[in-house]
Motif scaffolding. Structure first.
Motif, PDB file in Angstrom:
ATOM      1  N   UNK A   1     -38.039  19.966   9.762  1.00 46.23           N
ATOM      2  CA  UNK A   1     -36.071  19.358  10.484  1.00 46.23           C
ATOM      3  C   UNK A   1     -35.494  20.313  11.001  1.00 46.23           C
ATOM      4  N   UNK A   2     -34.903  21.113   9.355  1.00 47.16           N
ATOM      5  CA  UNK A   2     -33.815  21.419   9.079  1.00 47.16           C
ATOM      6  C   UNK A   2     -33.553  22.534   7.925  1.00 47.16           C
ATOM      7  N   UNK A   3     -32.299  23.222   8.095  1.00 52.04           N
ATOM      8  CA  UNK A   3     -32.416  22.753   6.314  1.00 52.04           C
ATOM      9  C   UNK A   3     -31.112  22.887   5.730  1.00 52.04           C
ATOM     10  N   UNK A   4     -30.608  22.365   4.595  1.00 46.87           N
ATOM     11  CA  UNK A   4     -29.464  22.016   4.441  1.00 46.87           C
ATOM     12  C   UNK A   4     -29.031  21.967   2.760  1.00 46.87           C
ATOM     13  N   UNK A   5     -27.675  21.055   2.407  1.00 51.20           N
ATOM     14  CA  UNK A   5     -27.389  22.053   1.100  1.00 51.20           C
ATOM     15  C   UNK A   5     -27.201  20.565   0.833  1.00 51.20           C
ATOM     16  N   UNK A   6     -27.671  20.877  -1.011  1.00 48.90           N
ATOM     17  CA  UNK A   6     -27.667  19.699  -1.649  1.00 48.90           C
ATOM     18  C   UNK A   6     -26.117  19.569  -1.784  1.00 48.90           C
ATOM     19  N   UNK A   7     -25.742  18.426  -2.419  1.00 50.44           N
ATOM     20  CA  UNK A   7     -24.449  18.548  -2.563  1.00 50.44           C
ATOM     21  C   UNK A   7     -25.037  18.205  -4.028  1.00 50.44           C
ATOM     22  N   UNK A   8     -23.849  18.411  -5.303  1.00 49.14           N
ATOM     23  CA  UNK A   8     -24.009  17.712  -6.490  1.00 49.14           C
ATOM     24  C   UNK A   8     -23.021  16.616  -6.819  1.00 49.14           C
ATOM     25  N   UNK A   9     -23.333  15.418  -6.282  1.00 50.93           N
ATOM     26  CA  UNK A   9     -21.955  14.184  -6.342  1.00 50.93           C
ATOM     27  C   UNK A   9     -20.516  13.795  -7.565  1.00 50.93           C
ATOM     28  N   UNK A  10     -21.673  14.436  -8.352  1.00 52.16           N
ATOM     29  CA  UNK A  10     -20.939  14.200  -9.707  1.00 52.16           C
ATOM     30  C   UNK A  10     -20.144  14.958  -9.532  1.00 52.16           C
ATOM     31  N   UNK A  11     -20.448  16.197  -9.457  1.00 55.63           N
ATOM     32  CA  UNK A  11     -19.221  17.868  -9.839  1.00 55.63           C
ATOM     33  C   UNK A  11     -17.498  17.715  -8.520  1.00 55.63           C
ATOM     34  N   UNK A  12     -18.629  16.775  -6.924  1.00 51.68           N
ATOM     35  CA  UNK A  12     -17.000  15.991  -7.131  1.00 51.68           C
ATOM     36  C   UNK A  12     -16.270  14.834  -7.167  1.00 51.68           C
ATOM     37  N   UNK A  13     -16.725  14.710  -8.750  1.00 56.17           N
ATOM     38  CA  UNK A  13     -16.336  13.504  -8.423  1.00 56.17           C
ATOM     39  C   UNK A  13     -16.873  12.286  -8.998  1.00 56.17           C
ATOM     40  N   UNK A  14     -17.803  11.722  -8.576  1.00 54.54           N
ATOM     41  CA  UNK A  14     -18.851  10.687  -7.976  1.00 54.54           C
ATOM     42  C   UNK A  14     -19.450  10.226  -9.445  1.00 54.54           C
TER      43      UNK A  14
END
Length: 151
Positions: free
Chosen positions: A49-62
Motif C-alpha cells: 500500500x505504500x512506504x512510510x516513515x515511523x515517527x517516535x512520538x516520545x522523541x517529539x515530546x509526546x
C-alpha cells in the motif's frame, strides 16, 4: 497470488524499507528490471500500500498514550458514521479501530503530558457525538509492534 520471489522481495523490503529497488533485487537474487516489475505488480494489486516513515512520538515530546474504549449509543442509526467522521478530525487521535461486541470503537490518543491529555479529553473527546460509555486505559509500555508479515 504471490510466489517465492515475491515473498523474498517483501521479506527484504519489510526488514529494510530504505533499500533501493536495485538493492532489493540484488538481495533477492534477481535483476533490477525483474524486481521492479514484481514490485510494481504488487503495488497495483494492493499488496503493497505504500512506504512510510515511523515517527517516535516520545522523541517529539509526546510522553502519554491513552487507549479509550468507547461504547456508542446505537439508538441513532448513523451513530458509527458520525462518530468516526468526527474522531478522525482530532489530531491527537493516532488510531481508530472498530469492533463487534460491547466495545464499539477504540481510540489511541497521544499527549505531551497528563495536563495536555485532560485538555484533549475534555475539549475534543467528550464532545464527540453518540458516546454512551468510555473506558480509559493508560499505556505503560509497548512490548511488540509489527505490521510486517512472516513471509
Amino acid at each position: 497470488m504471490l510466489d517465492e520471489d515475491d515473498r523474498k522481495l517483501l521479506r527484504y523490503w519489510q526488514a529494510e524499507p530504505t533499500l533501493s529497488q536495485g538493492e532489493l533485487a540484488e538481495r533477492a537474487g534477481m535483476t533490477t528490471g525483474r524486481a521492479t516489475r514484481r514490485i510494481t505488480r504488487m503495488q497495483e494489486l494492493g499488496v503493497v500500500k505504500g512506504v512510510g516513515v515511523v515517527i517516535d512520538w516520545g522523541a517529539l515530546g509526546y510522553a502519554v498514550e491513552v487507549s479509550l474504549r468507547v461504547t456508542l449509543d446505537k439508538t441513532q442509526g448513523n451513530a458509527f458514521d458520525v462518530f468516526l467522521k468526527e474522531a478522525r478530525e482530532v489530531p491527537e487521535v493516532i488510531e481508530v479501530q472498530t469492533f463487534l461486541g460491547r466495545v464499539d470503537v477504540r481510540l489511541s490518543i497521544i499527549a505531551r503530558d497528563m495536563a495536555h491529555y485532560q485538555q484533549i479529553y475534555r475539549s475534543r473527546i467528550l464532545t464527540l457525538p453518540h458516546i454512551s460509555e468510555i473506558e480509559a486505559l493508560m499505556h505503560v509500555a509497548r512490548i511488540k509492534t509489527s505490521e510486517g508479515l512472516p513471509l
